[in-house]
Scaffold this motif. Structure first.
Motif, PDB file in Angstrom:
ATOM      1  N   GLN A  22      -0.036   7.331   2.551  1.00  0.00           N
ATOM      2  CA  GLN A  22       0.505   6.023   2.898  1.00  0.00           C
ATOM      3  C   GLN A  22      -0.595   5.039   3.255  1.00  0.00           C
ATOM      4  O   GLN A  22      -0.577   3.876   2.848  1.00  0.00           O
ATOM      5  N   GLU A  25      -2.338   3.963   0.157  1.00  0.00           N
ATOM      6  CA  GLU A  25      -1.522   3.006  -0.599  1.00  0.00           C
ATOM      7  C   GLU A  25      -1.551   1.618   0.026  1.00  0.00           C
ATOM      8  O   GLU A  25      -1.555   0.609  -0.667  1.00  0.00           O
ATOM      9  N   ASN A  26      -1.563   1.590   1.371  1.00  0.00           N
ATOM     10  CA  ASN A  26      -1.531   0.309   2.080  1.00  0.00           C
ATOM     11  C   ASN A  26      -2.898  -0.367   2.174  1.00  0.00           C
ATOM     12  O   ASN A  26      -2.991  -1.514   2.603  1.00  0.00           O
ATOM     13  N   ASN A 299       1.080  -2.875  -4.071  1.00  0.00           N
ATOM     14  CA  ASN A 299       1.554  -2.920  -2.676  1.00  0.00           C
ATOM     15  C   ASN A 299       1.621  -4.332  -2.096  1.00  0.00           C
ATOM     16  O   ASN A 299       1.825  -4.496  -0.893  1.00  0.00           O
ATOM     17  N   ARG A 324       8.277  -5.816  -2.772  1.00  0.00           N
ATOM     18  CA  ARG A 324       6.906  -5.309  -2.756  1.00  0.00           C
ATOM     19  C   ARG A 324       6.603  -4.683  -4.108  1.00  0.00           C
ATOM     20  O   ARG A 324       7.473  -4.080  -4.736  1.00  0.00           O
ATOM     21  N   VAL A 326       5.380  -1.885  -6.245  1.00  0.00           N
ATOM     22  CA  VAL A 326       5.128  -0.445  -6.103  1.00  0.00           C
ATOM     23  C   VAL A 326       4.390   0.124  -7.315  1.00  0.00           C
ATOM     24  O   VAL A 326       3.847   1.223  -7.261  1.00  0.00           O
TER      25      VAL A 326
END
Length: 480
Positions: A22, A25-26, A299, A324, A326
């Motif tokens: 996570q 990804e962020n 993202n 958002r 993805v």
């Protein structure tokens, strides 16, 4: 006790791994905007940066030439396959290569492959020994040529940097939609045009020369005057290497604005979930289109306008959708960021029912609170064509059908960006017209619009205009 402890450790490891994924990804993707360029190897290896449209009369070989260059058959829908014609806008990507061996003779040193091909491949010529190196990565927008689909074709011009005008050598030139399509790209100020004289395998040399002169006469005093005219046979692949060379040498690299807020026009949208899919496995809707400016990143938070529109008792409400990104994809290539140019697909967290069946077509995607205003009414400064294109003149006329001036209360079809919407003329004065739109549009003052009138049961191009002002609709926010 030991078994319980082991289970807890396993659970903790799984949760820690999820957190790491996570966080990765962020993590914001860093891009040096001062060094970025449409021909940067790391960009064109995965994403097309030039968009070429194919225009021309029905059955003149637009889809065939796209397949000859890219290997992709753009006719995919059931109705299209049955009738063997393009109905919706078709898309395909291709990579153009050139051999680095200077002894490799041109134009055969130019080759094209699908977008999944690596940046270097061995030259297929015997005894060459050179390497084919990636020169361009392009997207094709394959436009329908049938007269009843003129509005769809005009929507495609919203994302074009250049165009192939297909003209069949076994038919007199010009045909009706050849005229209409050329007028449409002129209206949208598209200047980079290459004319492909197709189906040369069906005629004799003398007929080909005569037809070539017809094309030159047709192009005179148009935006395509002086454009290259390349004789080809798309179905047999003859002279496709010449077309590849002209793409590299004659189509300039468009100037791109990477630093402005991103703005993408949607020309396709769909639901990728299969029937019977479990709720836990559902994926958000997908939007496809061309990025006109700025950069979109994985993202990233985005907004879609006009979004969801409701009309209760004449009171219009516009709910902008927040979402958002993805996933970013250019055909089969996964992207971390997308730059202006070719066509890309954006995976979102939006309810897939809002994207199903091209429901997002005509909408605009960008950063929250940075997109243009939404209008329900526009005022345009317009100019009409002197005569109708693609329509046979009535008996006793001058040989063509004149375009009558706009009238108050008249119903028109207008193309704004990738949006086609009906509208009624509220008022006309000199060269100004105020039009009430049936569908809300996200646009700005100064943008060009194409004007179509209902003639003989079909919408026909009659002119163009530029937006001078309009009535804005208040935007409210909705997160999906």
């Amino acid at each position: 006790m030991s078994e319980t402890k082991t289970e807890q450790q396993t659970t903790e490891k799984t949760e820690n791994k999820k957190k790491e994924v996570q966080e990765e990804e962020n993590k914001e993707i860093q891009i040096d905007l001062d060094k970025i360029h449409p021909l940067l190897p790391e960009i064109i290896e995965k994403q097309a940066t030039i968009n070429i449209g194919t225009i021309g009369h029905v059955s003149h070989g637009k889809t065939t030439v796209v397949k000859a260059i890219s290997g992709v058959h753009t006719i995919k829908f059931r109705k299209e396959l049955i009738r063997n014609i393009t109905i919706k806008l078709g898309y395909a990507n291709a990579k153009i290569y050139c051999c680095d061996n200077k002894e490799c003779p041109r134009p055969g040193c130019y080759k094209s492959f699908g977008s999944g091909t690596p940046p270097t491949v061995p030259c297929p010529r015997k005894d060459c020994g050179g390497t084919l190196r990636l020169m361009r990565h392009i997207s094709f927008t394959d436009c329908p040529g049938h007269d009843v689909l003129m509005s769809t074709m005009i929507n495609g011009t919203a994302v074009m940097d250049a165009a192939f005008l297909l003209i069949a050598a076994n038919e007199p030139c010009p045909q009706s939609q050849s005229q209409e399509h050329l007028a449409a790209v002129e209206i949208m100020k598209l200047k980079n045009i290459i004319v492909l004289q197709n189906k040369m395998d069906l005629i004799k040399k003398s007929a080909g020369i005569e037809h070539y002169e017809q094309i030159k006469k047709f192009l005179k005093n148009t935006t395509a005057e002086g454009s290259p005219i390349i004789p080809i046979s798309a179905i047999k692949g003859h002279n496709i290497d010449v077309v590849n060379e002209y793409i590299v040498k004659k189509i300039p690299i468009p100037r791109r604005n990477f630093k402005s807020p991103p703005r993408l026009v949607v020309i396709r949208s769909f639901d990728i979930n299969k029937p019977g899919c479990r709720i836990a496995q559902l994926k958000g809707g997908v939007a496809g289109g061309a990025l006109l400016q700025g950069i979109l990143k994985l993202n990233q938070e985005i907004e879609i306008r006009p979004g969801i529109v409701t009309n209760r008792g004449g009171k219009i409400k516009c709910l902008a959708i927040r979402s958002r990104i993805v996933s970013l994809r250019a055909e089969q290539n996964e992207l971390k960021y997308a730059v202006p140019g070719g066509l890309i697909g954006i995976g979102t967290t939006i309810d897939p029912t809002l994207c199903r069946g091209d429901r997002l077509v005509g909408k605009v995607i960008g950063n929250p609170n940075s997109l243009p205003d939404v209008y329900c009414e526009i005022e345009i400064n317009y100019l009409l064509l002197s005569r109708l294109l693609g329509v046979k003149a009535s008996e006793g006329s001058k040989g063509f059908t004149e375009v009558e001036n706009l009238k108050r209360g008249e119903k028109l079809m207008v193309n704004v960006g990738s949006t086609s919407t009906a509208g009624s003329i509220i008022s006309v004065k000199n060269d100004l017209a105020k039009i009430g739109l049936d569908t809300l549009v996200c646009t700005m003052v100064g943008e060009r619009v194409a004007i179509n009138r209902r003639i003989k049961k079909h919408w026909r191009l009659i002119g163009w205009g530029r937006i001078t002002r309009g009535q804005k609709v208040r935007i409210t926010k909705l997160r999906k």
